[in-house]
Design a protein around this motif. Structure first.
Motif, PDB file in Angstrom:
ATOM      1  N   HIS A  62      11.050 -12.093   2.934  1.00 34.84           N
ATOM      2  CA  HIS A  62      11.580 -10.668   2.585  1.00 34.84           C
ATOM      3  C   HIS A  62      11.615  -9.790   3.695  1.00 34.84           C
ATOM      4  O   HIS A  62      10.760  -9.206   4.238  1.00 34.84           O
ATOM      5  N   HIS A  64      14.576  -6.650   5.114  1.00 29.48           N
ATOM      6  CA  HIS A  64      15.484  -5.540   5.419  1.00 29.48           C
ATOM      7  C   HIS A  64      16.186  -5.306   6.664  1.00 29.48           C
ATOM      8  O   HIS A  64      15.681  -4.637   7.054  1.00 29.48           O
ATOM      9  N   MET A  94      17.239  -8.457   1.955  1.00 29.61           N
ATOM     10  CA  MET A  94      17.305  -7.938   0.518  1.00 29.61           C
ATOM     11  C   MET A  94      18.719  -7.091   0.441  1.00 29.61           C
ATOM     12  O   MET A  94      19.329  -6.816   1.392  1.00 29.61           O
ATOM     13  N   LYS A 148      17.747  -9.890  -6.892  1.00 30.73           N
ATOM     14  CA  LYS A 148      16.447  -9.073  -6.845  1.00 30.73           C
ATOM     15  C   LYS A 148      17.053  -7.968  -7.915  1.00 30.73           C
ATOM     16  O   LYS A 148      18.182  -7.415  -7.801  1.00 30.73           O
ATOM     17  N   HIS A 239       6.643  -8.819  -3.122  1.00 35.19           N
ATOM     18  CA  HIS A 239       5.458  -8.220  -2.392  1.00 35.19           C
ATOM     19  C   HIS A 239       4.297  -8.038  -3.585  1.00 35.19           C
ATOM     20  O   HIS A 239       4.005  -6.717  -3.888  1.00 35.19           O
ATOM     21  N   ASP A 312       8.161  -7.902   4.067  1.00 38.66           N
ATOM     22  CA  ASP A 312       8.913  -6.820   3.457  1.00 38.66           C
ATOM     23  C   ASP A 312       9.251  -5.619   4.808  1.00 38.66           C
ATOM     24  O   ASP A 312       8.912  -4.693   4.846  1.00 38.66           O
TER      25      ASP A 312
HETATM   26 ZN   LIG Z   1      11.379  -4.872   0.215  1.00 35.50          ZN
END
Ligand SMILES: [Zn+2]
Length: 458
Positions: A62, A64, A94, A148, A239, A312
């Motif tokens: 995960h 970004h 993502m 997602k 998450h 994340d």
């Molecule tokens: Zn995220």
């Protein structure tokens, strides 16, 4: 056969066992393994891993990387550089970029951008919104590893589809043979509490935690489990932040739902108590929770109920992040470069997690979740030659000034760590060695294995 690289004298770690072996690599894959000294091959390059542990390449499930559209925060070059410097060989990126990754053309666009500058391999997720359900199967053909969907308000303000459309999406995802993951927070609960807290004049960091209770997560997991049960779609929870959420996942698994989940270092090792001292720096969606949840999530990684570690990684500029009014602070922080160190320090070297358990959570688990196993997530002949080589004794301090993304501030600043990656090998290329970036950006998009009938057909 020309052997490009042989990794000698190390201890190989799988999810099942640890054993001494040499590994030979050619054309980016493992071609031979044998007891130390047993491989009679000439190699262009030799890496002596004596005293070190050799894991299948760590996969951050995960991240970004903000590319395209938000390159001032991060781009695929900087994000992937941070990844390999931290021991990560593959990331799952993502889809809430600008534009969002929501059509096959946009999947192709992001793939080309990433392949022009990524140091690590990457999988892409397709976004699911109200308007694009007819694009889900075409996106599978373009090579996404899954999808997602944002159920609650978060970065990018991407609204959730209505439940009718979501059920259509479940059918399309099932037809594509892939998995759909959820940002699992009930929006109505959060919006209501946010309004109340703001009306009461609250601007302190704990107000963010109170506005997004564990119940909001549990409710969203319960509902997606119900849909998955009825349609027969494989689902994932991004998450995971609460013990209650994990218990709800157990319930749906017991009823036969194929449900995977991930959690990250901040949920395992920090808590709402840290919000008091770290404030806006620790703001994340969902939030870190009261003490107790982290231990349960960590234990889930140990026993395999939580399938993988995912950071994340969500960088923002300091100006976007740091506000005295918690509602003005944006959620997210850097994570991809520090996760290996944190889990070695607070997990493996703390005696709370074995190296095989770590290898499962950091590599095999995410590979299985996104259909990449056994191409990724394992050291065996025929698999991609991705390795994360660890020195469990190497000490350091987490210091954003010495990290490699564009915006490296993170809530673990100043933590002393023991254990880190000393080499990162991506499909046979040593990209990082002893803290130096020595490789070229030759990262490639990875497609799901034959689990997907659509992907296999193209
Ligand atoms: Zn995220």
């Amino acid at each position: 056969m020309t052997i490009a690289l042989i990794v000698k004298n190390g201890t190989i770690v799988s999810s099942e066992a640890m054993y001494r072996a040499d590994v030979a690599i050619a054309d980016g894959t493992f071609v031979a393994m044998g007891e130390p000294g047993a491989l009679q091959v000439q190699a262009d390059e030799t890496y002596d891993a004596a005293g070190l542990y050799v894991l299948p390449g760590v996969i951050d499930g995960h991240v970004h990387f903000r590319d395209p559209g938000l390159e001032y925060k991060e781009d695929f070059g900087s994000g992937s550089r941070a990844a390999v410097m931290g021991g990560v060989t593959t990331v799952i990126d993502m889809p809430n970029t600008l534009p969002t990754t929501s059509t096959p053309e946009l999947v192709d666009q992001k793939r080309l951008i990433a392949e022009s500058k990524s140091y690590c391999d990457f999988g892409l997720l397709g976004l699911v919104v109200q308007e694009n359900v007819d694009q889900l199967v075409p996106m599978a053909r373009a090579g996404v590893v899954g999808y997602k969907c944002f159920l609650g308000e978060t970065i990018g303000n991407i609204p959730a589809p209505d439940d009718g459309m979501l059920l259509d999406a479940f059918r399309q995802v099932k037809a594509a043979g892939l998995r759909i993951g959820f940002h699992a927070e009930n929006n109505q609960i959060m919006q209501h509490l946010m309004r109340k807290l703001k009306a009461a004049g609250r601007t302190d960091p704990l107000a963010h935690v109170e506005a997004r209770p564990a119940l909001a997560e549990v409710e969203a997991i319960q509902r997606m489990g119900l849909f998955a049960k009825h349609i027969g779609t494989r689902i994932h929870i991004f998450h995971l932040s609460s013990r209650d959420g994990l218990e709800m996942i157990d319930e749906w698994r017991a009823k036969g739902v194929d449900l995977t989940c991930e959690t990250g270092p901040h949920y395992c090792f920090l808590s709402a108590d840290d919000m008091r001292t770290l404030g806006a720096m620790l703001r994340m969606n969902p939030p870190v929770r009261e003490p107790g949840h982290g231990e349960a999530l960590f234990q889930g990684l140990v026993d395999g109920r939580v399938n993988g570690i995912a950071t994340d990684h969500s960088p923002h500029t300091r100006a976007e992040k740091m506000h005295d009014d918690i509602w003005q602070a944006i959620s997210g922080f850097a994570g991809v470069e520090t996760s290996v160190r944190l889990f070695l320090t607070y997990g493996v070297n703390a005696g709370r997690m074995s190296l095989p358990q770590y290898a499962r959570a950091a590599s095999e688990g995410p590979a299985r979740t996104w259909g990449l196993y056994p191409r990724k997530g394992t050291i065996q002949v025929g698999s991609d030659a991705d390795l994360t080589i660890l020195d469990l004794r190497k000490t350091g301090v987490i210091d954003a000034a010495r990290m490699h993304g564009k915006n490296n501030h993170n809530p673990f600043e100043g933590h002393r760590t023991t254990g880190e990656a000393v080499a990162t090998v991506v499909r046979g290329q040593i990209v990082m060695r002893n803290g130096e970036l020595i490789g070229q950006p030759r990262g490639r998009m990875v497609r799901p294995q034959a689990a997907s009938p659509v992907a296999a057909a193209v």
